[in-house]
Scaffold this motif. Sequence first.
Motif, PDB file in Angstrom:
ATOM      1  N   MET A   1       0.841  -1.202   0.000  1.00 62.51           N
ATOM      2  CA  MET A   1       0.000   0.000   0.000  1.00 62.51           C
ATOM      3  C   MET A   1       0.877   1.253   0.000  1.00 62.51           C
ATOM      4  O   MET A   1       1.939   1.267   0.610  1.00 62.51           O
ATOM      5  CB  MET A   1      -0.884   0.027   1.261  1.00 62.51           C
ATOM      6  N   ASP A   2       0.407   2.267  -0.633  1.00 62.15           N
ATOM      7  CA  ASP A   2       1.124   3.548  -0.618  1.00 62.15           C
ATOM      8  C   ASP A   2       1.187   4.108   0.805  1.00 62.15           C
ATOM      9  O   ASP A   2       0.211   4.017   1.564  1.00 62.15           O
ATOM     10  CB  ASP A   2       0.408   4.545  -1.533  1.00 62.15           C
ATOM     11  N   ALA A   3       2.342   4.657   1.162  1.00 64.76           N
ATOM     12  CA  ALA A   3       2.481   5.226   2.515  1.00 64.76           C
ATOM     13  C   ALA A   3       3.133   6.608   2.464  1.00 64.76           C
ATOM     14  O   ALA A   3       3.681   7.069   3.464  1.00 64.76           O
ATOM     15  CB  ALA A   3       3.296   4.282   3.391  1.00 64.76           C
ATOM     16  N   LYS A   4       3.055   7.255   1.301  1.00 61.05           N
ATOM     17  CA  LYS A   4       3.663   8.591   1.219  1.00 61.05           C
ATOM     18  C   LYS A   4       3.058   9.517   2.265  1.00 61.05           C
ATOM     19  O   LYS A   4       3.750  10.328   2.866  1.00 61.05           O
ATOM     20  CB  LYS A   4       3.481   9.152  -0.199  1.00 61.05           C
ATOM     21  N   HIS A   5       1.756   9.359   2.475  1.00 56.93           N
ATOM     22  CA  HIS A   5       1.084  10.223   3.443  1.00 56.93           C
ATOM     23  C   HIS A   5       1.458   9.896   4.884  1.00 56.93           C
ATOM     24  O   HIS A   5       1.143  10.654   5.802  1.00 56.93           O
ATOM     25  CB  HIS A   5      -0.433  10.111   3.264  1.00 56.93           C
ATOM     26  N   LEU A   6       2.095   8.756   5.086  1.00 60.31           N
ATOM     27  CA  LEU A   6       2.470   8.368   6.455  1.00 60.31           C
ATOM     28  C   LEU A   6       3.910   8.752   6.792  1.00 60.31           C
ATOM     29  O   LEU A   6       4.279   8.771   7.970  1.00 60.31           O
ATOM     30  CB  LEU A   6       2.301   6.854   6.627  1.00 60.31           C
ATOM     31  N   TRP A   7       4.673   9.004   5.768  1.00 58.58           N
ATOM     32  CA  TRP A   7       6.105   9.267   6.000  1.00 58.58           C
ATOM     33  C   TRP A   7       6.261  10.538   6.841  1.00 58.58           C
ATOM     34  O   TRP A   7       5.598  11.540   6.625  1.00 58.58           O
ATOM     35  CB  TRP A   7       6.834   9.409   4.670  1.00 58.58           C
ATOM     36  N   GLY A   8       7.089  10.462   7.833  1.00 62.36           N
ATOM     37  CA  GLY A   8       7.250  11.595   8.747  1.00 62.36           C
ATOM     38  C   GLY A   8       6.357  11.517   9.972  1.00 62.36           C
ATOM     39  O   GLY A   8       6.559  12.208  10.958  1.00 62.36           O
ATOM     40  N   LYS A   9       5.346  10.667   9.901  1.00 62.96           N
ATOM     41  CA  LYS A   9       4.433  10.545  11.047  1.00 62.96           C
ATOM     42  C   LYS A   9       5.083   9.685  12.150  1.00 62.96           C
ATOM     43  O   LYS A   9       5.896   8.802  11.877  1.00 62.96           O
ATOM     44  CB  LYS A   9       3.130   9.854  10.609  1.00 62.96           C
ATOM     45  N   ASP A  10       4.667   9.935  13.370  1.00 56.16           N
ATOM     46  CA  ASP A  10       5.151   9.071  14.448  1.00 56.16           C
ATOM     47  C   ASP A  10       4.352   7.764  14.433  1.00 56.16           C
ATOM     48  O   ASP A  10       3.403   7.606  13.657  1.00 56.16           O
ATOM     49  CB  ASP A  10       5.119   9.798  15.802  1.00 56.16           C
ATOM     50  N   THR A  11       4.733   6.856  15.305  1.00 51.12           N
ATOM     51  CA  THR A  11       4.125   5.522  15.248  1.00 51.12           C
ATOM     52  C   THR A  11       2.642   5.563  15.627  1.00 51.12           C
ATOM     53  O   THR A  11       1.843   4.797  15.081  1.00 51.12           O
ATOM     54  CB  THR A  11       4.875   4.545  16.178  1.00 51.12           C
ATOM     55  N   GLY A  12       2.308   6.464  16.547  1.00 52.18           N
ATOM     56  CA  GLY A  12       0.906   6.572  16.952  1.00 52.18           C
ATOM     57  C   GLY A  12       0.030   7.070  15.831  1.00 52.18           C
ATOM     58  O   GLY A  12      -1.037   6.508  15.533  1.00 52.18           O
ATOM     59  N   GLU A  13       0.468   8.132  15.185  1.00 47.74           N
ATOM     60  CA  GLU A  13      -0.290   8.653  14.050  1.00 47.74           C
ATOM     61  C   GLU A  13      -0.401   7.588  12.953  1.00 47.74           C
ATOM     62  O   GLU A  13      -1.452   7.407  12.334  1.00 47.74           O
ATOM     63  CB  GLU A  13       0.403   9.895  13.482  1.00 47.74           C
ATOM     64  N   THR A  14       0.683   6.914  12.750  1.00 48.66           N
ATOM     65  CA  THR A  14       0.703   5.882  11.707  1.00 48.66           C
ATOM     66  C   THR A  14      -0.361   4.818  11.974  1.00 48.66           C
ATOM     67  O   THR A  14      -1.149   4.459  11.096  1.00 48.66           O
ATOM     68  CB  THR A  14       2.103   5.233  11.645  1.00 48.66           C
ATOM     69  N   GLN A  15      -0.374   4.340  13.183  1.00 50.00           N
ATOM     70  CA  GLN A  15      -1.356   3.292  13.522  1.00 50.00           C
ATOM     71  C   GLN A  15      -2.787   3.816  13.357  1.00 50.00           C
ATOM     72  O   GLN A  15      -3.650   3.132  12.795  1.00 50.00           O
ATOM     73  CB  GLN A  15      -1.129   2.811  14.953  1.00 50.00           C
TER      74      GLN A  15
END
Lengths: 630, 630
Positions: free
Chosen positions: B139-153
């Motif tokens: 899955m694309d994760a460009k929008h997740l890059w830079g996020k912390d683990t909490g935001e990511t989850q």
Amino acid sequence: MERCFAMPFGYNGKILRVNLSDGRISIERPNENFYRRYLGGEGFVAYYLLREVKPGIDPLSPENKLIFAAGPLTGAPIPGCGRNSVGAKSPLTGGFGEAEVGGMWGAELKRAGFDAIIVEGRAESPVYLWVHDGEAEIMDAKHLWGKDTGETQTIIRRELGDNLIRVASIGPGGENLVRFACIIVDLRNAAGRTGMGAVMGSKNLKAIAVRGRERVEVYDPNKLRELSRWLNENMSKFRFVNDLHNYGTGAGMDAGAASGNLPFRNFRDGGFPSPEKLDARTIKKTISIGMEGCYACSVRCKKVVRIGEPWNVDPAYGGPEYEALAALGSNCGIDNLEAVTKANELCNRYSLDVISTGVTIAFAMECYENGIISSEDTGGLELRFGNAEAMVKMVENIAYRKGLGKILAEGVRGASKTIGRGSEKYAMHVKGLEIPMHEPRLKRALGLGYAVSPTGADHMHNMHDTGLASSGPMLDALSSLGVLEPIPLEDLGPKKIRAFIYYVDWRVLDNCLLICDFLPWDFNQKTEIVRAVTGWNTSAWELMKAGERVITMARIFNIREGFNKKDDWLPERFFKPTRGGPLSNTSLDPNIFRNALELYYEMMGWSKDGVPTRARLEELDIGWAYEYLK
Amino acid sequence: MERCFAMPFGYNGKILRVNLSDGRISIERPNENFYRRYLGGEGFVAYYLLREVKPGIDPLSPENKLIFAAGPLTGAPIPGCGRNSVGAKSPLTGGFGEAEVGGMWGAELKRAGFDAIIVEGRAESPVYLWVHDGEAEIMDAKHLWGKDTGETQTIIRRELGDNLIRVASIGPGGENLVRFACIIVDLRNAAGRTGMGAVMGSKNLKAIAVRGRERVEVYDPNKLRELSRWLNENMSKFRFVNDLHNYGTGAGMDAGAASGNLPFRNFRDGGFPSPEKLDARTIKKTISIGMEGCYACSVRCKKVVRIGEPWNVDPAYGGPEYEALAALGSNCGIDNLEAVTKANELCNRYSLDVISTGVTIAFAMECYENGIISSEDTGGLELRFGNAEAMVKMVENIAYRKGLGKILAEGVRGASKTIGRGSEKYAMHVKGLEIPMHEPRLKRALGLGYAVSPTGADHMHNMHDTGLASSGPMLDALSSLGVLEPIPLEDLGPKKIRAFIYYVDWRVLDNCLLICDFLPWDFNQKTEIVRAVTGWNTSAWELMKAGERVITMARIFNIREGFNKKDDWLPERFFKPTRGGPLSNTSLDPNIFRNALELYYEMMGWSKDGVPTRARLEELDIGWAYEYLK
């Protein structure tokens, strides 16, 4: 399984020490960890021989020690736990001597309050030992000297007034220091190999009579009952156990002849033509009068036979096991069941090891046929392969060291040295111990086992490759140790060596626990039995390591006595095919065999010369043994 | 226990292979014996790294492989079986990299149908992996890059529409290739050591989200229930389990300070004066808002904490474990619990290993105090021991590679090389991995464990000598392996080495089975659990050998990467006493330590240079690995 904690039980054993030179009797109480490290049986033998027997002594001198040892399971109310072990420096090999035996004697020893007896010194005149209810007495045996084992047992029971006394004794073979004399227990069981009967004879010790009324303590009787129940419900699913139950050993001589496993004419020839004549199934239909068993055992694999004129076989001595049928039968080229049975009875009566006796006679037959000895040497006997009467006569001559028997009483290594003239090549032994009735050209890891067993050529420290060549009980059992796929019969590569090592560790463990390997317990069940009986928080890991510990100690004993890599080798005959038969086109390859031997050393953590490293000893928790390697 | 037969169950596992360079996804089904030999977890990591990763590659290149592996027990309904392992060539050590982690993710992976995931290559732009119900999608994760683990989850769960999705992810630490970046699972569990988060970052892999509805198959559910019941009924009898249950790790900081075990100021000093301030008991009374547990576990040792202004600690990230309390606390000379808890939260948020982070900051503090770095280097921070604010700030700087953080992001080995000027002597690491929070001057076999662990200084391939110095659960457990007597704390002789080897085999086995060693299962019970779940006719012997097999494979991986005996050594600091405190008069003796090291090699069946012999490999059933030693 509940989690156990360290040593909750307080295993409380006693060891009896008897010095026949000065009559001193003492009782020792080793601590629980001693029992847990060395267990009993072969473990005790290895421990006491290494610690207490000085290097270089004459095995037939008072300086040798003779150890009778039960195991931690002996006497527990579960099948397979009626055995004991006997050990000493071997007069046959000059190295580590040890043999196990079934029957009732071991359990009775425990009920009399002892785990083991260490016999030291030498009595001035014949004695026997009377062990009962936590006590021991040295009794005069001048009136027993010269008697056979049956008469000995009868007289002792009568004079002590108890028909339930169990007797381990020697007959004339042991008295006359036949180097392969055995010790007979309950008349029909033999601590057969490595000449323990000669050591007993050398000490002027005619017998050890035991009787006890103590109950053998069991930590978890319910668990033990559960294991017994499993056995009773499942025993019949194992074909090999069924065969043992119905016929005893030796049902399947035809298959042995067909595969090449059955020795024929001193391992020289192949294709013994009439195996069915010696088969246990035939015995069942002809001379059998029933079956008996060892202490608490439901397998009951011991034949009872009776034969009338002219052979007159006394049922008290039991019937021939496979080893006797082959050693005294096919290996001597003989298919006369009655004669073989008589020879077997004489071996039990006189206390001679049936394997060494048969192989020694076969050696003499081959010498005779090749003109190395003549009828002058044999006192007129036509000592040819196939001559049943001559074979039976030779058993008696050996026991009484009469004529050629005097030379043969030294075993094939000693006899061939005396006879010379090229007879050495017919002497089928390793380290002086005659080869048992399993063919190393067929079972190649078994051949390696002959080469490396501390006792010499021995099937009780060994593995049968056939069991591993396809799915079946052996692979099932070994799978619990991580041997996951079948390994071809002829393989002597790393996978086979690995399986061999694991299996032998296990077998040696059996020799320490004194648990019969005819029972279909797998490794986890055996561990459960040990836990249930002793209360020790033990595991398959600790127990396998105990097996390795003991075989390593036995190795060290031999190294100290001067054995080296050269002694880990088979008779040259096995590096050539048999004359005729299924193995007429195959044999061991000496290079492959040497590689296997060296790989075995390395896997055992030994040097390239087969010497255990200090680190390995430390890892086995026997760092103390290193000093004996210096 | 009933006798089992070979392989009755048909263990039916699947391994997912994902190549991020070309997007290929495939599923492999190794045979049952593969599972039985290598089990899972660290065993799979060792296998795939050795077989598939070419020697000498850059760990942060697409050629590295990142392996997420559950074990054969993972997901079984019994406490302690919720873990998984992550492995790759380590960017921190350059050698064998592997870390285990608790939580729910491993069990969910199994429920999604897989035992392991092998991630290969490198995605062109950030992606995450979505694994569910026997399938996988990139899955694309460009929008997740830079996020912390909490935001990511949160985002992943939202966009996939399932709040029960379990996420393993990296934050900025992993993205920025901090060499000791970890992988965070369920926000509060870390696959901490050896920089697995950096490998994930190098592959542009932001996260792996898993969800499944398969039931994990169990061969003998009744047996498993019986074992669970035993645990529930007996757990409270074990003080260490009670402490874990009530407080989590870190209850007993005072005892650690009193014995000398608690590191203080980069392992330089002794006698940390205020251990109670960092104690888990204090946490319970102050910032705790409850406890959580891993999959199916009744111990529930995971702290949940909340702190308001000014530190603002988010409960989602859990509370500090002992390693965090000591590494970010006492080892940095800090007793400010709230600051330490914040730093711990940031490590979980940014995906940094708390141990390496704390030790690296302590290293920088010691450099600062000794004038090797100055406030110019630190951007004005007074980076002294005890400065809590500076410590917290440095965590962020490291994650974002800001200022000095850029240098420290290389770990102490790398940073000290860059900084030079004698800073190397303050770099507390073995093979590049920072030392955990257990004192080798006190626990000497543990020190040996730091030296020889294939991952570098590591407490998850190790033993705590204290447990063996007197009766207690460790001796109880080891007694089942034949370690029968207590061994003094300071001992580094053969008996200690033997116990160490057995214990480490066991620990590595735990890392393969992925069974938590906080549960008071003894070795026989663990064997029972494996038998009950898998149906394998296995034993303690086979399982211990599996542990030894895997540690040997990891050793071979390192040798192939150029590691040798010289790398099996501790920082010189440990060969001198601490400044003050209980260890101010004692330290490791280099000669004794070298002897212990060499004895360890020999006991392992390795050469004097620490190279496994071919025979040992064959004995471990990994003869194939010998080619990698040539």
